[in-house]
Design an enzyme around this catalytic site. Sequence first.
Site, PDB file in Angstrom:
ATOM      1  N   GLU A 247      30.935   2.550  64.309  1.00  0.00           N
ATOM      2  CA  GLU A 247      30.540   2.187  62.949  1.00  0.00           C
ATOM      3  C   GLU A 247      30.201   3.406  62.090  1.00  0.00           C
ATOM      4  O   GLU A 247      29.046   3.576  61.658  1.00  0.00           O
ATOM      5  CB  GLU A 247      29.353   1.214  62.976  1.00  0.00           C
ATOM      6  CG  GLU A 247      29.620  -0.050  63.765  1.00  0.00           C
ATOM      7  CD  GLU A 247      28.535  -1.117  63.580  1.00  0.00           C
ATOM      8  OE1 GLU A 247      27.530  -0.839  62.897  1.00  0.00           O
ATOM      9  OE2 GLU A 247      28.700  -2.228  64.101  1.00  0.00           O
TER      10      GLU A 247
ATOM     11  N   GLU B 218      31.941  -5.406  69.367  1.00  0.00           N
ATOM     12  CA  GLU B 218      30.595  -5.988  69.244  1.00  0.00           C
ATOM     13  C   GLU B 218      30.677  -7.304  68.502  1.00  0.00           C
ATOM     14  O   GLU B 218      31.344  -7.412  67.467  1.00  0.00           O
ATOM     15  CB  GLU B 218      29.632  -5.082  68.452  1.00  0.00           C
ATOM     16  CG  GLU B 218      29.133  -3.884  69.201  1.00  0.00           C
ATOM     17  CD  GLU B 218      28.164  -3.044  68.383  1.00  0.00           C
ATOM     18  OE1 GLU B 218      27.440  -3.602  67.516  1.00  0.00           O
ATOM     19  OE2 GLU B 218      28.144  -1.827  68.605  1.00  0.00           O
TER      20      GLU B 218
HETATM   21  C1  FCB Z   1      25.647  -2.909  65.043  1.00  0.00           C
HETATM   22  C2  FCB Z   1      25.301  -1.678  65.855  1.00  0.00           C
HETATM   23  C3  FCB Z   1      24.522  -1.985  67.110  1.00  0.00           C
HETATM   24  C4  FCB Z   1      23.505  -3.080  66.892  1.00  0.00           C
HETATM   25  C5  FCB Z   1      24.161  -4.280  66.262  1.00  0.00           C
HETATM   26  C6  FCB Z   1      23.237  -5.446  66.078  1.00  0.00           C
HETATM   27  O1  FCB Z   1      25.788  -2.540  63.705  1.00  0.00           O
HETATM   28  O2  FCB Z   1      26.475  -0.990  66.221  1.00  0.00           O
HETATM   29  O3  FCB Z   1      23.935  -0.794  67.566  1.00  0.00           O
HETATM   30  O4  FCB Z   1      22.461  -2.606  66.136  1.00  0.00           O
HETATM   31  O5  FCB Z   1      24.691  -3.916  65.022  1.00  0.00           O
END
Ligand code: FCB
Length: 502
Positions: A188, A400
């Site tokens: 990210e 994620e």
């Molecule tokens: C993302 C991050 C991770 C965590 C999730 C909830 O943006 O990559 O580290 O904080 O959100």
Amino acid sequence: MTTIHTPTSHPGQSGQHPSRIDTGTAVEFPADFRWGAATAAYQIEGAADLDGRRPCIWDTFATLPGAVLAGDNGDVACDHYHRMPQDVALMKRLHLDSYRFSTSWARVHPDAGPLNPAGVDFYQRLVDELLGHDIRPWLTLYHWDLPQTLEDAGGWTNRDTAYRFADYALSLYDALGDRVPTWTTMNEPWCSAFLGYTSGRHAPGRQEGVAGLVAAHHLLLGHGLVVDELRRRDTSLDLGITLNLTVADPFRARDDADRDAARRIDGLQNRVFLDPLLRGSYPADVVADTASMPWLGRPWQEVVADGDLDLIATPLDLLGVNYYRGDCVSGRPLEKPEDDGVTHPTRPAGSPFPGSEHVTFPSRGLPRTDIGWEIQPEGLTRLLVRLHSDYKVPPIYITENGAAFHDVPLPDGTVHDPERLAYLDAHLRAIRVAMDAGVDVRGYFQWSLLDNYEWGYGYAQRFGMVHVDYATQQRTPKASAYWFADVARSGVVPPYDARATP
Ligand code: FCB
């Protein structure tokens, strides 16, 4: 040509819910689909000053008044540094075939100085433990924890940081390249750049407008340098990057100001990364919108040197997509301030969108998780289909996805989290819909293996498959983790039945 994405239908205030996706049938994933969990070094490791580790920007940021709820920091976190073998055994019990973790730059090259063998040793042991359990390691080189000394020299607004990142990556490759098949450079970079240097919501907490774009370019340059070098050394590696992409829908579909806001957010969150990575150029509209924002007295885009974009566009083997929710955006002020009922950090922070600070984010009235994020699984389908149709995109992994709920153990010690199970069910179905539409999605990593340090929210938000009692460090898989373990083992999401959840 810049592609501007506008949805054909407008979600507006009408509301969209997981139930819009058919949940009554089982859905099957390919036999080689990868099932895993993700974590990040700063969020779980602890051991902040052990074995030569030195401060990173989150250690410093956590000391700023109001930056992190309760002033929480990652000094101990989940103590994963000491409990790693048990945590890997837990992954095995939960049938995970892959584990996405990040390495701490401040452990491997403390103060960005010479290599620290003790720091590398931790990751050697982790990788050996994973391989011993037949779990594939997936290594992320940068999940937001820049060594503080590099920030003191300008951080990601300093071009040199990209070259220091490449040094660090190559040290790790020398140590682990023979055993880690998948390497992603950045997690990210939008957050590192725009939350770190424009809004100040994340470390290092700088609020310097267009500095976010400068930082984004240097993050991308660091990515390109590393992919190029690693590819030269080893053609068998799977190389990529993870982006947090959004689906920006105008609040009112036919309102020009809202449509312009959607274009801007799509530009400053999605295309500002996707275009250089996959097309070798920055989006013309983003450059035009920010052209009058100088960096150190010069047009910001002069930080882009000859040859940078060629490096940044080095072909990728995979794209990691992190998705939690999309955004509903407006070009007009909110009628009344939004109250999501969540306790947020109090340190003042600005808009993360340089040149588009006027954009607002009205609520759609969708159900929310406990961190206040709207639940919008159909946005994931649209995002994946859009990537497939607008770009020559490599195979995609969802690196994620997950949900924060305030899980409380019952007196018998078990943790019931039906909302998380419903969230996961809906998003896995949304992925399958995109795959049926032709998108090449190869795996899914749940965020996160453990409850952990949720950045500005400290330990107040729980995203884990596994509950962590921070006083005792006891791990308890939540009910949804057993459900997910079955999905991972069988490759099948069973028909959803709220009454029958574990
Ligand atoms: C993302 C991050 C991770 C965590 C999730 C909830 O943006 O990559 O580290 O904080 O959100």
